[in-house]
Write a protein that holds these residues in place. Structure first.
Motif, PDB file in Angstrom:
ATOM      1  N   VAL A 122      54.977  28.254  23.280  1.00 53.40           N
ATOM      2  CA  VAL A 122      55.996  27.216  23.390  1.00 53.40           C
ATOM      3  C   VAL A 122      55.493  25.957  22.696  1.00 53.40           C
ATOM      4  CG1 VAL A 122      57.256  25.695  24.973  1.00 53.40           C
ATOM      5  CG2 VAL A 122      56.984  28.118  25.523  1.00 53.40           C
ATOM      6  N   GLY A 123      56.315  25.404  21.812  1.00 50.79           N
ATOM      7  CA  GLY A 123      55.973  24.171  21.138  1.00 50.79           C
ATOM      8  C   GLY A 123      56.385  22.965  21.960  1.00 50.79           C
ATOM      9  N   ILE A 124      55.448  22.057  22.184  1.00 50.06           N
ATOM     10  CA  ILE A 124      55.718  20.826  22.927  1.00 50.06           C
ATOM     11  C   ILE A 124      55.686  19.666  21.936  1.00 50.06           C
ATOM     12  CG2 ILE A 124      54.904  19.250  24.726  1.00 50.06           C
ATOM     13  CD1 ILE A 124      53.634  21.678  26.109  1.00 50.06           C
ATOM     14  N   ILE A 125      56.834  19.049  21.701  1.00 50.51           N
ATOM     15  CA  ILE A 125      56.890  17.857  20.856  1.00 50.51           C
ATOM     16  C   ILE A 125      56.628  16.681  21.781  1.00 50.51           C
ATOM     17  CG2 ILE A 125      58.296  16.496  19.272  1.00 50.51           C
ATOM     18  CD1 ILE A 125      59.799  19.109  18.623  1.00 50.51           C
ATOM     19  N   ALA A 126      55.441  16.087  21.645  1.00 52.12           N
ATOM     20  CA  ALA A 126      54.904  15.218  22.687  1.00 52.12           C
ATOM     21  C   ALA A 126      54.899  13.748  22.296  1.00 52.12           C
ATOM     22  CB  ALA A 126      53.477  15.658  23.035  1.00 52.12           C
ATOM     23  N   GLY A 127      55.545  12.938  23.132  1.00 50.36           N
ATOM     24  CA  GLY A 127      55.442  11.499  23.044  1.00 50.36           C
ATOM     25  C   GLY A 127      54.377  11.002  24.009  1.00 50.36           C
ATOM     26  N   GLY A 128      54.626   9.840  24.630  1.00 49.19           N
ATOM     27  CA  GLY A 128      53.639   9.239  25.499  1.00 49.19           C
ATOM     28  C   GLY A 128      53.682   9.749  26.919  1.00 49.19           C
ATOM     29  N   GLY A 129      52.650   9.368  27.694  1.00 44.55           N
ATOM     30  CA  GLY A 129      52.598   9.701  29.107  1.00 44.55           C
ATOM     31  C   GLY A 129      51.888  11.011  29.401  1.00 44.55           C
ATOM     32  N   VAL A 130      51.839  11.361  30.683  1.00 45.38           N
ATOM     33  CA  VAL A 130      51.099  12.543  31.135  1.00 45.38           C
ATOM     34  C   VAL A 130      51.946  13.801  31.153  1.00 45.38           C
ATOM     35  CG1 VAL A 130      49.577  11.115  32.554  1.00 45.38           C
ATOM     36  CG2 VAL A 130      51.610  12.146  33.600  1.00 45.38           C
ATOM     37  N   LEU A 131      53.269  13.665  31.071  1.00 46.29           N
ATOM     38  CA  LEU A 131      54.141  14.818  31.259  1.00 46.29           C
ATOM     39  C   LEU A 131      53.893  15.946  30.254  1.00 46.29           C
ATOM     40  CD1 LEU A 131      56.325  15.895  33.095  1.00 46.29           C
ATOM     41  CD2 LEU A 131      58.031  14.806  31.618  1.00 46.29           C
ATOM     42  N   PRO A 132      53.711  15.664  28.947  1.00 46.53           N
ATOM     43  CA  PRO A 132      53.454  16.780  28.032  1.00 46.53           C
ATOM     44  C   PRO A 132      52.252  17.626  28.442  1.00 46.53           C
ATOM     45  CG  PRO A 132      53.939  14.787  26.796  1.00 46.53           C
ATOM     46  CD  PRO A 132      53.781  14.375  28.232  1.00 46.53           C
ATOM     47  N   PHE A 133      51.217  16.984  28.983  1.00 46.32           N
ATOM     48  CA  PHE A 133      50.002  17.704  29.354  1.00 46.32           C
ATOM     49  C   PHE A 133      50.185  18.446  30.680  1.00 46.32           C
ATOM     50  CE2 PHE A 133      48.956  13.773  27.041  1.00 46.32           C
ATOM     51  CZ  PHE A 133      48.669  14.373  25.825  1.00 46.32           C
ATOM     52  N   SER A 134      50.967  17.879  31.595  1.00 48.79           N
ATOM     53  CA  SER A 134      51.280  18.589  32.843  1.00 48.79           C
ATOM     54  C   SER A 134      52.032  19.878  32.534  1.00 48.79           C
ATOM     55  CB  SER A 134      52.119  17.695  33.766  1.00 48.79           C
ATOM     56  OG  SER A 134      51.390  16.566  34.196  1.00 48.79           O
ATOM     57  N   VAL A 135      52.975  19.813  31.597  1.00 48.88           N
ATOM     58  CA  VAL A 135      53.733  21.008  31.227  1.00 48.88           C
ATOM     59  C   VAL A 135      52.834  22.006  30.501  1.00 48.88           C
ATOM     60  CG1 VAL A 135      55.620  21.860  29.785  1.00 48.88           C
ATOM     61  CG2 VAL A 135      55.949  19.832  31.198  1.00 48.88           C
ATOM     62  N   ALA A 136      51.964  21.517  29.606  1.00 53.77           N
ATOM     63  CA  ALA A 136      51.055  22.413  28.906  1.00 53.77           C
ATOM     64  C   ALA A 136      50.153  23.162  29.885  1.00 53.77           C
ATOM     65  CB  ALA A 136      50.218  21.620  27.901  1.00 53.77           C
ATOM     66  N   GLU A 137      49.649  22.465  30.899  1.00 45.76           N
ATOM     67  CA  GLU A 137      48.799  23.106  31.895  1.00 45.76           C
ATOM     68  C   GLU A 137      49.588  24.124  32.716  1.00 45.76           C
ATOM     69  OE1 GLU A 137      47.400  19.664  33.910  1.00 45.76           O
ATOM     70  OE2 GLU A 137      45.922  19.162  32.380  1.00 45.76           O
ATOM     71  N   ALA A 138      50.848  23.793  33.047  1.00 43.31           N
ATOM     72  CA  ALA A 138      51.689  24.726  33.798  1.00 43.31           C
ATOM     73  C   ALA A 138      51.970  25.983  32.981  1.00 43.31           C
ATOM     74  CB  ALA A 138      52.998  24.037  34.199  1.00 43.31           C
ATOM     75  N   LEU A 139      52.196  25.818  31.683  1.00 42.37           N
ATOM     76  CA  LEU A 139      52.419  26.978  30.822  1.00 42.37           C
ATOM     77  C   LEU A 139      51.191  27.869  30.782  1.00 42.37           C
ATOM     78  CD1 LEU A 139      54.333  25.290  27.863  1.00 42.37           C
ATOM     79  CD2 LEU A 139      55.231  27.081  29.348  1.00 42.37           C
ATOM     80  N   ARG A 140      50.023  27.270  30.617  1.00 43.83           N
ATOM     81  CA  ARG A 140      48.778  28.052  30.601  1.00 43.83           C
ATOM     82  C   ARG A 140      48.610  28.844  31.891  1.00 43.83           C
ATOM     83  NH1 ARG A 140      43.956  24.216  28.071  1.00 43.83           N
ATOM     84  NH2 ARG A 140      44.257  24.797  25.884  1.00 43.83           N
ATOM     85  N   ALA A 141      48.948  28.227  33.010  1.00 41.19           N
ATOM     86  CA  ALA A 141      48.804  28.901  34.300  1.00 41.19           C
ATOM     87  C   ALA A 141      49.725  30.107  34.405  1.00 41.19           C
ATOM     88  CB  ALA A 141      49.090  27.918  35.438  1.00 41.19           C
ATOM     89  N   ARG A 142      50.819  30.096  33.645  1.00 40.38           N
ATOM     90  CA  ARG A 142      51.763  31.223  33.654  1.00 40.38           C
ATOM     91  C   ARG A 142      51.453  32.230  32.554  1.00 40.38           C
ATOM     92  NH1 ARG A 142      57.492  28.794  33.048  1.00 40.38           N
ATOM     93  NH2 ARG A 142      58.071  30.992  33.192  1.00 40.38           N
TER      94      ARG A 142
END
Length: 284
Positions: free
Chosen positions: A11-31
């Motif tokens: 999944v491609g994450i087009i990432a701006g500022g803040g922690v949310l892109p990394f929270s989603v990236a970690e959730a994806l890895r966990a799945r």
């Protein structure tokens, strides 16, 4: 809740500022799904992004971005993180962007919802599927009920109800997703500056004695806008939100369950409990 689409292996994450892109990236890895971050220069955290496979892109590099997304095998993409709406003069044009200028200009003429929907259509025309957090990381959605030990009392629930009524009425104008209500009085509405600035404004109003209620009363209410495309810009809360609520002297926050996001939930909940605040998910 209906089942979402089957998500691709990367999944491609087009990432701006803040922690949310990394929270989603970690959730994806966990799945067991591989995240690939396309970090927007000037917005994405240059330190945290190094924890994930990534490419850097500048605003306006539509052609380069689409080529990179395709080269990394991403069928599904998600837009995450804060970004200031750019002026066309600030956009670095590549040939892919030049070809998309009419669509970009049309998207910039509307509100934030119009802009995000317009940008997503550009990528969909390139064959990508634009998905939302509910599709790729549903565990980050706010659950119904209180995350904290404290729950809202009758006065707080009345303030929450008033805040929801106001946001429902403002929704068609694409103004903001948050409001502060104290003892039945609407004291501040979110504007283009966002929730952090809204809470800072309430803190200043308290310092100036413009808000007479004692600290520990009043609520922040966050809801999606009417007819909002729920793939984009869902109301988001996290540890910084709690810091803002403490500074503003409020009792807590109410946000719509299943239609709001929680970043770093454990840290946020611990901070709220320590401060004696409530964080509650409201029924739709």
């Amino acid at each position: 809740m209906t089942a979402g689409p089957e998500i691709s292996a990367t999944v491609g994450i087009i990432a701006g500022g803040g922690v949310l892109p990394f929270s989603v990236a970690e959730a994806l890895r966990a799945r067991g799904i591989a995240p690939f971050i396309f970090a927007v220069r000037g917005f994405c955290d240059p330190v945290r992004v190094t924890q994930f496979p990534h490419h850097w892109v500048a605003l306006g590099q539509v052609g380069r971005l689409t080529r990179l997304i395709r080269s990394e095998g991403c069928r599904d993409i998600v837009f995450l993180g804060g970004m200031v709406r750019p002026a066309l003069s600030d956009v670095r044009l590549d040939w892919g962007t030049v070809r998309a200028i009419p669509a970009i200009a049309a998207a910039l003429r509307g509100g934030d919802d119009h802009l995000l929907t317009g940008v997503s259509r550009i990528f969909e025309r390139h064959g990508f599927r634009v998905v939302g957090i509910g599709d790729v990381a549903p565990e980050l959605l706010m659950p119904e009920g209180s995350l904290t030990r404290r729950v809202p009392d009758a006065d707080a629930l009345a303030d929450i109800a008033k805040g929801r009524d106001l946001l429902r009425a403002l929704g068609p104008f694409d103004v903001g997703q948050a409001v502060v209500v104290v003892d039945g009085h609407v004291v501040a509405v979110e504007d283009i500056e966002g929730t952090d600035a809204l809470l800072a404004r309430v803190a200043r109003l308290r310092e100036e004695k413009r808000i007479r209620a004692k600290a520990g009363r009043g609520v922040l209410v966050k809801t999606p806008k009417t007819s909002q495309d729920l793939r984009f810009d869902l109301p988001t809360l996290g540890p910084r939100t709690i810091d803002g609520i403490v500074a503003a002297g409020l009792a807590g926050i109410g946000t719509v369950a299943g239609h709001s996001l929680v970043a770093e939930a454990d840290v946020m909940t611990a901070k709220a409990d320590q401060a004696g605040l409530f964080v509650t998910g409201l029924p739709l």
